[in-house]
Design a protein around this motif. Structure first.
Motif, mmCIF file in Angstrom:
data_model
loop_
_atom_site.group_PDB
_atom_site.id
_atom_site.type_symbol
_atom_site.label_atom_id
_atom_site.label_comp_id
_atom_site.label_asym_id
_atom_site.label_seq_id
_atom_site.Cartn_x
_atom_site.Cartn_y
_atom_site.Cartn_z
ATOM 1 N N GLN A 79 0.809 -1.207 0.000
ATOM 2 C CA GLN A 79 0.000 0.000 0.000
ATOM 3 C C GLN A 79 0.846 1.261 0.000
ATOM 4 O O GLN A 79 0.479 2.250 -0.626
ATOM 5 C CB GLN A 79 -0.967 0.007 1.187
ATOM 6 C CG GLN A 79 -2.101 -0.986 1.035
ATOM 7 C CD GLN A 79 -2.915 -0.734 -0.234
ATOM 8 O OE1 GLN A 79 -3.374 0.375 -0.480
ATOM 9 N NE2 GLN A 79 -3.069 -1.758 -1.052
ATOM 10 N N THR A 115 -1.574 -9.263 -14.939
ATOM 11 C CA THR A 115 -2.192 -7.959 -14.700
ATOM 12 C C THR A 115 -1.337 -6.849 -15.301
ATOM 13 O O THR A 115 -1.856 -5.922 -15.929
ATOM 14 C CB THR A 115 -2.388 -7.715 -13.194
ATOM 15 O OG1 THR A 115 -3.244 -8.737 -12.682
ATOM 16 C CG2 THR A 115 -2.985 -6.354 -12.917
ATOM 17 N N ALA A 146 -6.718 5.492 -11.787
ATOM 18 C CA ALA A 146 -7.866 4.620 -11.505
ATOM 19 C C ALA A 146 -7.389 3.203 -11.156
ATOM 20 O O ALA A 146 -7.919 2.566 -10.238
ATOM 21 C CB ALA A 146 -8.815 4.586 -12.701
ATOM 22 N N PHE A 147 -6.375 2.725 -11.865
ATOM 23 C CA PHE A 147 -5.820 1.408 -11.576
ATOM 24 C C PHE A 147 -5.200 1.368 -10.182
ATOM 25 O O PHE A 147 -5.453 0.442 -9.405
ATOM 26 C CB PHE A 147 -4.775 1.044 -12.650
ATOM 27 C CG PHE A 147 -4.077 -0.265 -12.390
ATOM 28 C CD1 PHE A 147 -4.768 -1.463 -12.427
ATOM 29 C CD2 PHE A 147 -2.715 -0.292 -12.128
ATOM 30 C CE1 PHE A 147 -4.121 -2.674 -12.190
ATOM 31 C CE2 PHE A 147 -2.054 -1.486 -11.900
ATOM 32 C CZ PHE A 147 -2.762 -2.672 -11.931
ATOM 33 N N ASP A 149 -5.926 3.304 -7.677
ATOM 34 C CA ASP A 149 -7.025 3.380 -6.696
ATOM 35 C C ASP A 149 -7.688 2.029 -6.509
ATOM 36 O O ASP A 149 -8.068 1.659 -5.401
ATOM 37 C CB ASP A 149 -8.059 4.418 -7.128
ATOM 38 C CG ASP A 149 -7.599 5.853 -6.864
ATOM 39 O OD1 ASP A 149 -6.610 6.031 -6.123
ATOM 40 O OD2 ASP A 149 -8.218 6.772 -7.427
ATOM 41 N N SER A 150 -7.789 1.242 -7.598
ATOM 42 C CA SER A 150 -8.401 -0.079 -7.468
ATOM 43 C C SER A 150 -7.510 -1.008 -6.626
ATOM 44 O O SER A 150 -8.006 -1.930 -5.989
ATOM 45 C CB SER A 150 -8.661 -0.708 -8.842
ATOM 46 O OG SER A 150 -7.456 -1.156 -9.442
ATOM 47 N N LEU A 151 -6.187 -0.750 -6.610
ATOM 48 C CA LEU A 151 -5.287 -1.537 -5.783
ATOM 49 C C LEU A 151 -5.321 -1.071 -4.318
ATOM 50 O O LEU A 151 -5.065 -1.856 -3.409
ATOM 51 C CB LEU A 151 -3.850 -1.414 -6.295
ATOM 52 C CG LEU A 151 -3.572 -1.997 -7.679
ATOM 53 C CD1 LEU A 151 -2.151 -1.671 -8.121
ATOM 54 C CD2 LEU A 151 -3.822 -3.494 -7.715
ATOM 55 N N ARG A 152 -5.636 0.222 -4.136
ATOM 56 C CA ARG A 152 -5.652 0.807 -2.787
ATOM 57 C C ARG A 152 -6.912 0.496 -2.010
ATOM 58 O O ARG A 152 -6.871 0.280 -0.814
ATOM 59 C CB ARG A 152 -5.547 2.334 -2.862
ATOM 60 C CG ARG A 152 -4.171 2.854 -2.898
ATOM 61 C CD ARG A 152 -4.102 4.270 -2.417
ATOM 62 N NE ARG A 152 -4.658 5.249 -3.332
ATOM 63 C CZ ARG A 152 -4.434 6.542 -3.246
ATOM 64 N NH1 ARG A 152 -3.682 7.023 -2.300
ATOM 65 N NH2 ARG A 152 -4.944 7.377 -4.104
ATOM 66 N N TYR A 153 -8.024 0.536 -2.687
ATOM 67 C CA TYR A 153 -9.313 0.452 -2.008
ATOM 68 C C TYR A 153 -10.082 -0.776 -2.427
ATOM 69 O O TYR A 153 -10.186 -1.084 -3.601
ATOM 70 C CB TYR A 153 -10.153 1.696 -2.306
ATOM 71 C CG TYR A 153 -9.451 2.989 -1.999
ATOM 72 C CD1 TYR A 153 -9.085 3.320 -0.705
ATOM 73 C CD2 TYR A 153 -9.115 3.873 -3.012
ATOM 74 C CE1 TYR A 153 -8.421 4.499 -0.436
ATOM 75 C CE2 TYR A 153 -8.448 5.065 -2.758
ATOM 76 C CZ TYR A 153 -8.113 5.367 -1.469
ATOM 77 O OH TYR A 153 -7.463 6.533 -1.199
ATOM 78 N N ASP A 154 -10.654 -1.434 -1.443
ATOM 79 C CA ASP A 154 -11.512 -2.577 -1.705
ATOM 80 C C ASP A 154 -12.910 -2.039 -1.994
ATOM 81 O O ASP A 154 -13.527 -1.421 -1.144
ATOM 82 C CB ASP A 154 -11.527 -3.516 -0.487
ATOM 83 C CG ASP A 154 -12.300 -4.780 -0.760
ATOM 84 O OD1 ASP A 154 -12.437 -5.143 -1.932
ATOM 85 O OD2 ASP A 154 -12.741 -5.401 0.229
ATOM 86 N N ARG A 155 -13.357 -2.241 -3.209
ATOM 87 C CA ARG A 155 -14.676 -1.691 -3.581
ATOM 88 C C ARG A 155 -15.698 -2.764 -3.681
ATOM 89 O O ARG A 155 -15.540 -3.841 -4.002
ATOM 90 C CB ARG A 155 -14.581 -0.950 -4.916
ATOM 91 C CG ARG A 155 -13.709 0.257 -4.754
ATOM 92 C CD ARG A 155 -13.622 1.030 -6.015
ATOM 93 N NE ARG A 155 -12.603 2.053 -5.823
ATOM 94 C CZ ARG A 155 -12.506 3.115 -6.538
ATOM 95 N NH1 ARG A 155 -13.333 3.344 -7.497
ATOM 96 N NH2 ARG A 155 -11.575 3.979 -6.308
#
Length: 155
Positions: A79, A115, A146-147, A149-155
């Motif tokens: 992170q 990935t 955006a990529f 952020d997708s690694l940072r936050y569990d959506r």
């Protein structure tokens, strides 16, 4: 040294210094004198090869008593690397810069090879082709952010 350009030699020199210690402080003029080049050559190497995407933080002070301080970023967690990259995201991102960021994420074990390859394809000039190169670079930066952020936050 044959077959290497001056930028490669300077990069290797600085990385050898960083191998001995996590942070180095250099004088742009002294290093330029050592390699018999102009100080702007040192600036170029540092700007292009010692970036947050590659795991470095650079601070500099110009003028009398000026210095360049290069610190190899310690990857405390996946992170912290992702956050560092997201926080340092420029408004425009070249294909080479995006590739460097993905390589850093892969080497840190944050993303898989599959990935990384997928994101390389998404970020390619062919995929993001715009009439204006600046628009492509801005779009690439938004896609990368955006990529991340997708690694940072569990959506």
């Amino acid at each position: 040294m044959q077959g290497q350009n001056m930028s490669d030699v300077i990069e290797q020199y600085l990385k050898a210094m960083l191998a001995a210690q996590r942070q180095v402080e250099i004088s742009r003029a002294e290093v330029a004198d050592q390699f018999n080049c102009v100080p702007s050559q040192i600036n170029y190497v540092i700007k292009t090869r010692f970036t947050p995407e590659r795991g470095y933080v650079v601070k500099s002070k110009r003028g009398g008593g000026g210095y360049i301080r290069i610190h190899k970023v310690s990857k405390l967690s996946d992170q912290s690397l992702v956050c560092l990259m997201a926080d340092a995201m420029p408004e425009r991102l070249t294909a080479a810069e995006g590739q460097g960021m993905l390589q850093q994420l892969y080497e840190a074990g944050v993303i898989s090879r599959q990935t990384g390859t997928a994101m390389l394809n998404v970020q390619s000039d062919h995929t993001l082709a715009q009439a204006d190169a600046g628009a492509t670079a801005r779009l690439r930066a938004r896609v990368m952010l955006a990529f991340l952020d997708s690694l940072r936050y569990d959506r």
